[in-house]
Design a protein around this motif. Structure first.
Motif, PDB file in Angstrom:
ATOM      1  N   SER A 184      -1.633  -3.599   3.966  1.00 18.60           N
ATOM      2  CA  SER A 184      -2.691  -3.153   3.862  1.00 18.60           C
ATOM      3  C   SER A 184      -2.821  -1.608   4.046  1.00 18.60           C
ATOM      4  N   GLY A 185      -3.738  -0.905   3.263  1.00 18.05           N
ATOM      5  CA  GLY A 185      -3.894   0.518   3.656  1.00 18.05           C
ATOM      6  C   GLY A 185      -4.437   0.720   4.882  1.00 18.05           C
ATOM      7  N   ASP A 186      -4.937   0.069   5.709  1.00 12.01           N
ATOM      8  CA  ASP A 186      -5.022   0.241   7.347  1.00 12.01           C
ATOM      9  C   ASP A 186      -3.755   0.173   8.015  1.00 12.01           C
ATOM     10  N   ALA A 189      -4.161   6.832   1.126  1.00 10.27           N
ATOM     11  CA  ALA A 189      -3.527   5.752   1.039  1.00 10.27           C
ATOM     12  C   ALA A 189      -4.299   4.810  -0.309  1.00 10.27           C
ATOM     13  N   ILE A 190      -3.550   4.081  -1.044  1.00  8.17           N
ATOM     14  CA  ILE A 190      -4.159   3.365  -1.797  1.00  8.17           C
ATOM     15  C   ILE A 190      -3.324   1.972  -2.019  1.00  8.17           C
ATOM     16  N   THR A 191      -4.019   0.880  -2.169  1.00  4.93           N
ATOM     17  CA  THR A 191      -3.493  -0.318  -2.419  1.00  4.93           C
ATOM     18  C   THR A 191      -3.213  -0.846  -3.755  1.00  4.93           C
ATOM     19  N   ARG A 230      -2.331   3.696   7.206  1.00  4.98           N
ATOM     20  CA  ARG A 230      -3.048   4.620   7.595  1.00  4.98           C
ATOM     21  C   ARG A 230      -2.545   4.554   9.289  1.00  4.98           C
ATOM     22  N   ALA A 255       0.777  -1.370   0.059  1.00  2.66           N
ATOM     23  CA  ALA A 255       0.050  -0.034  -0.071  1.00  2.66           C
ATOM     24  C   ALA A 255       0.860   1.449  -0.124  1.00  2.66           C
ATOM     25  N   GLY A 291       0.795   5.702  -0.016  1.00  2.00           N
ATOM     26  CA  GLY A 291       0.102   6.893   0.329  1.00  2.00           C
ATOM     27  C   GLY A 291       0.797   8.111   0.802  1.00  2.00           C
ATOM     28  N   THR A 300      -8.826   2.581  -1.678  1.00  2.00           N
ATOM     29  CA  THR A 300      -8.583   4.009  -1.024  1.00  2.00           C
ATOM     30  C   THR A 300      -8.943   4.593   0.156  1.00  2.00           C
ATOM     31  N   TYR A 301      -8.319   5.187   0.803  1.00  2.00           N
ATOM     32  CA  TYR A 301      -8.558   5.737   2.159  1.00  2.00           C
ATOM     33  C   TYR A 301      -8.097   7.104   2.273  1.00  2.00           C
TER      34      TYR A 301
END
Length: 124
Positions: A102-104, A50-52, A107, A33, A35, A58-59
């Motif tokens: 991951s995007g998480d 963010a982006i995977t 983040r 990911a 971002g 997307t986040y």
């Protein structure tokens, strides 16, 4: 070693637009990911978007939702941040970031690789 090179920062008036780019090299990014974070003077670094890289999920931080758009190119080597309706409070150094996962995870701030940063100044 994954290398991240940012470009596209600059100065703009309130309400204007800028597009940041982050070019990645050194790894295949399917499981990454990527971002953006930003850091204003006297403040902590904060998550922006963010982006995977494989699925393109997307986040966004609440402060930029509806104004900023993160995307990636088809080759999955470059990430973009389109920033519209810029406000003086968007002034900061913007950092590209990448994580294996991951995007998480991105983040949350568990960053594996950082870019060098690019200045964005929004002022009249």
């Amino acid at each position: 070693q994954l290398q991240l090179v940012e470009s596209g920062g600059g100065s703009v008036q309130p309400g204007g637009s800028l597009r940041l780019s982050c070019a990645a090299s050194g790894f295949t990014l399917d499981d990454f990911a990527m971002g953006w974070f930003r850091q204003a003077p006297g403040k902590e670094r904060e998550f922006v978007a963010a982006i995977t890289m494989s699925r393109g999920s997307t986040y966004y931080a609440d402060a930029v939702k509806g104004r900023f758009t993160i995307s990636r190119d088809n080759a999955q080597t470059t990430v973009y941040l389109q920033m519209n309706a810029l406000k003086p409070e968007d002034t900061a150094v913007y950092y590209c970031a990448a994580v294996y996962g991951s995007g998480d995870r991105l983040r949350s701030g568990e960053i594996d690789f950082w870019g060098q940063g690019t200045q964005v100044t929004v002022s009249s």
